[in-house]
Design a protein around this motif. Structure first.
Motif, PDB file in Angstrom:
ATOM      1  N   CYS A 185      -5.667  -3.909  58.876  1.00 39.22           N
ATOM      2  CA  CYS A 185      -4.386  -4.634  58.972  1.00 39.22           C
ATOM      3  C   CYS A 185      -4.591  -6.151  58.967  1.00 39.22           C
TER       4      CYS A 185
ATOM      5  N   GLY B 138      -8.395   1.829  62.057  1.00 35.90           N
ATOM      6  CA  GLY B 138      -7.123   1.639  61.376  1.00 35.90           C
ATOM      7  C   GLY B 138      -6.628   0.217  61.486  1.00 35.90           C
ATOM      8  N   LEU B 139      -6.774  -0.354  62.669  1.00 32.85           N
ATOM      9  CA  LEU B 139      -6.360  -1.746  62.869  1.00 32.85           C
ATOM     10  C   LEU B 139      -7.216  -2.703  62.049  1.00 32.85           C
TER      11      LEU B 139
ATOM     12  N   VAL C  93      -0.970  -7.511  63.398  1.00 32.01           N
ATOM     13  CA  VAL C  93      -0.693  -6.408  64.314  1.00 32.01           C
ATOM     14  C   VAL C  93       0.530  -6.783  65.144  1.00 32.01           C
TER      15      VAL C  93
ATOM     16  N   ASP D 143       0.403   7.410  60.399  1.00 35.89           N
ATOM     17  CA  ASP D 143      -0.975   7.890  60.384  1.00 35.89           C
ATOM     18  C   ASP D 143      -1.134   9.088  61.314  1.00 35.89           C
TER      19      ASP D 143
ATOM     20  N   GLY E  44      -0.077  -3.492  61.103  1.00 35.68           N
ATOM     21  CA  GLY E  44      -0.225  -2.394  62.048  1.00 35.68           C
ATOM     22  C   GLY E  44       0.623  -2.621  63.276  1.00 35.68           C
TER      23      GLY E  44
ATOM     24  N   LEU F 262      -2.799   3.593  66.679  1.00 37.54           N
ATOM     25  CA  LEU F 262      -3.787   3.370  65.619  1.00 37.54           C
ATOM     26  C   LEU F 262      -5.183   3.235  66.221  1.00 37.54           C
TER      27      LEU F 262
ATOM     28  N   VAL G   4       2.456   0.122  59.296  1.00 37.30           N
ATOM     29  CA  VAL G   4       1.688   1.299  59.687  1.00 37.30           C
ATOM     30  C   VAL G   4       1.867   1.607  61.171  1.00 37.30           C
TER      31      VAL G   4
END
Length: 269
Positions: A132, A128-129, A135, A14, A82, A124, A116
């Motif tokens: 997911c 963005g998280l 993580v 990303d 993530g 991130l 990711v």
């Protein structure tokens, strides 16, 4: 697990800022059997520089997809993972890489699975998280907790590769790998060692022969010796005895000094 499931793992970077890191990730992807890369608006994407760093990466460069948003990069994935260097204040489903790798491959049987990574300098975003399901946090030393992008990716890619080939890829054997030693061969080895050590008076004081040999049995049994290895150790025991025999013969051949410094044959010493 099947290595073919790795084809369904989608690596997503990303907003990566450094083309060197993109190249390093590609190199690791090739090492670990991953083949799908998506980039979200990279600061730079220079195929010439990338291939100069990640040799033979041409096919991967050509297949790399560049998109505008992270949501677009993962929209076709059934499972999204993530990464972060540390737990955030918001509640997340945090997990370590090893158990995560097995779960990712299980989910890959159902469809594409995304792995990711965020921008190098900030990771991130919380948004963005939010996309997911899990993580991943890689455990590191507390004082040096931060990994660079290539390091973090390689750890997770290795765990994925390991889980995919578990039980299906044998470790390389030595050029002269042999069958396991039989009990009879091992007993012959221990007997030769005991006899050889006895010839050099190794067993003295508190070194009792039975105790020493028992310790050798314990140590060598952990090695799971093959036939060739047991024969080599047996030969060491034999050679100790042979050396002592040669030494004794040489000593017997030396003239013995007689009275007043003369040898028994009458010559001067």
């Amino acid at each position: 697990m099947s290595a073919s499931l790795l084809d369904r793992i989608v690596v997503v970077l990303d907003h990566p800022k450094d083309v060197v890191n993109i190249a390093a990730v590609m190199r690791a992807m090739m090492n670990m059997g991953l083949s799908t890369l998506r980039l979200v608006r990279p600061d730079e994407f220079d195929p010439y520089r990338i291939e100069g760093i990640a040799h033979r990466s041409g096919p991967l460069i050509e297949s790399t997809t560049i998109v505008d948003t992270l949501a677009e990069a993962v929209e076709d994935c059934v499972f999204v993972v993530g990464t972060t260097a540390r737990a955030r204040t918001a509640n997340r489903n945090y997990v370590r890489p090893r158990p995560l790798a097995a779960e990712m491959l299980e989910r890959a049987a159902e469809g594409p699975v995304a792995l990711v990574f965020g921008r190098e300098d900030r990771g991130l975003t919380n948004e963005g998280l939010d996309l997911c399901h899990r993580v991943a946090i890689i455990p590191t030393h507390a004082e040096y907790s931060s990994l660079n992008l290539a390091q973090a990716f390689l750890v997770l890619a290795y765990e994925l590769h390991l889980a995919a080939v578990e039980g299906g890829e044998a470790l390389p054997e030595g050029r002269r790998a042999d069958r396991p030693a039989t009990l009879g061969e091992l007993e012959g080895m221990y007997e030769a060692l005991q006899n050889g050590l006895g010839r050099i008076d190794f067993f003295k004081g508190t070194r009792r022969a039975d105790a020493v040999v028992r310790t050798l049995r314990t140590v060598l049994s952990r090695a799971d010796l093959d036939r060739r290895e047991s024969k080599l150790i047996q030969a060491i025991g034999f050679e100790i005895g042979n050396y002592m025999d040669r030494h004794q013969v040489q000593a017997d051949r030396r003239p013995v000094p007689g009275p007043e410094g003369r040898d028994h044959d009458g010559s001067s010493a």
